[in-house]
Design a protein around this motif. Structure first.
Motif, PDB file in Angstrom:
ATOM      1  N   GLU A   1      -5.194   4.652 -10.750  1.00 62.70           N
ATOM      2  CA  GLU A   1      -5.740   3.533 -11.532  1.00 62.70           C
ATOM      3  C   GLU A   1      -4.847   2.295 -11.420  1.00 62.70           C
ATOM      4  O   GLU A   1      -5.342   1.175 -11.270  1.00 62.70           O
ATOM      5  N   ILE A   2      -3.554   2.499 -11.497  1.00 63.03           N
ATOM      6  CA  ILE A   2      -2.621   1.386 -11.360  1.00 63.03           C
ATOM      7  C   ILE A   2      -2.678   0.827  -9.942  1.00 63.03           C
ATOM      8  O   ILE A   2      -2.699  -0.389  -9.742  1.00 63.03           O
ATOM      9  N   TYR A   3      -2.725   1.698  -8.955  1.00 70.49           N
ATOM     10  CA  TYR A   3      -2.824   1.246  -7.558  1.00 70.49           C
ATOM     11  C   TYR A   3      -4.081   0.406  -7.360  1.00 70.49           C
ATOM     12  O   TYR A   3      -4.023  -0.657  -6.726  1.00 70.49           O
ATOM     13  N   GLN A   4      -5.197   0.850  -7.904  1.00 66.49           N
ATOM     14  CA  GLN A   4      -6.452   0.104  -7.773  1.00 66.49           C
ATOM     15  C   GLN A   4      -6.324  -1.273  -8.419  1.00 66.49           C
ATOM     16  O   GLN A   4      -6.780  -2.267  -7.865  1.00 66.49           O
ATOM     17  N   LYS A   5      -5.701  -1.345  -9.576  1.00 70.23           N
ATOM     18  CA  LYS A   5      -5.507  -2.631 -10.258  1.00 70.23           C
ATOM     19  C   LYS A   5      -4.615  -3.548  -9.423  1.00 70.23           C
ATOM     20  O   LYS A   5      -4.885  -4.746  -9.297  1.00 70.23           O
ATOM     21  N   ILE A   6      -3.570  -2.990  -8.841  1.00 70.83           N
ATOM     22  CA  ILE A   6      -2.685  -3.779  -7.973  1.00 70.83           C
ATOM     23  C   ILE A   6      -3.474  -4.354  -6.797  1.00 70.83           C
ATOM     24  O   ILE A   6      -3.321  -5.533  -6.458  1.00 70.83           O
ATOM     25  N   MET A   7      -4.316  -3.545  -6.190  1.00 67.57           N
ATOM     26  CA  MET A   7      -5.103  -4.011  -5.049  1.00 67.57           C
ATOM     27  C   MET A   7      -6.095  -5.099  -5.473  1.00 67.57           C
ATOM     28  O   MET A   7      -6.321  -6.063  -4.728  1.00 67.57           O
ATOM     29  N   GLU A   8      -6.676  -4.966  -6.662  1.00 68.19           N
ATOM     30  CA  GLU A   8      -7.578  -6.004  -7.171  1.00 68.19           C
ATOM     31  C   GLU A   8      -6.825  -7.316  -7.374  1.00 68.19           C
ATOM     32  O   GLU A   8      -7.320  -8.388  -7.001  1.00 68.19           O
ATOM     33  N   LEU A   9      -5.645  -7.238  -7.966  1.00 63.97           N
ATOM     34  CA  LEU A   9      -4.833  -8.434  -8.182  1.00 63.97           C
ATOM     35  C   LEU A   9      -4.392  -9.050  -6.855  1.00 63.97           C
ATOM     36  O   LEU A   9      -4.390 -10.274  -6.700  1.00 63.97           O
ATOM     37  N   LYS A  10      -4.047  -8.200  -5.899  1.00 67.92           N
ATOM     38  CA  LYS A  10      -3.661  -8.688  -4.577  1.00 67.92           C
ATOM     39  C   LYS A  10      -4.788  -9.501  -3.956  1.00 67.92           C
ATOM     40  O   LYS A  10      -4.557 -10.596  -3.430  1.00 67.92           O
ATOM     41  N   GLU A  11      -6.010  -8.991  -4.023  1.00 76.41           N
ATOM     42  CA  GLU A  11      -7.161  -9.711  -3.462  1.00 76.41           C
ATOM     43  C   GLU A  11      -7.413 -11.029  -4.194  1.00 76.41           C
ATOM     44  O   GLU A  11      -7.747 -12.032  -3.574  1.00 76.41           O
TER      45      GLU A  11
END
Length: 70
Positions: free
Chosen positions: A48-58
């Motif tokens: 879940e944290i990884y997914q949030k990081i990827m969303e923020l990165k985009e």
């Protein structure tokens, strides 16, 4: 940091005759910085944290989130 990317891009610009001196920024969009997500840190970074990081990165790459550079 992905220093190899900035070195490669700069040398390629020079070889292609497109090099212009000055300050260049190599951020997320240019693959100049990133982070490692692998077996060494997956136990601390949940999916879940990884997914949030990827969303923020985009969002940063797309310009939705502005990061100050100074």
């Amino acid at each position: 940091k992905n220093v190899d990317i900035s070195v490669y891009d700069t040398i390629k610009e020079y070889i292609d005759g497109k090099f212009a001196g000055g300050i260049k920024i190599f951020g997320l969009k240019e693959s100049g910085v990133s982070f490692v997500y692998n077996e060494n840190n997956q136990k601390w970074i949940t999916p879940e944290i990884y997914q949030k990081i990827m969303e923020l990165k985009e969002k940063i790459i797309d310009g939705e989130i502005k990061i100050p550079i100074e």
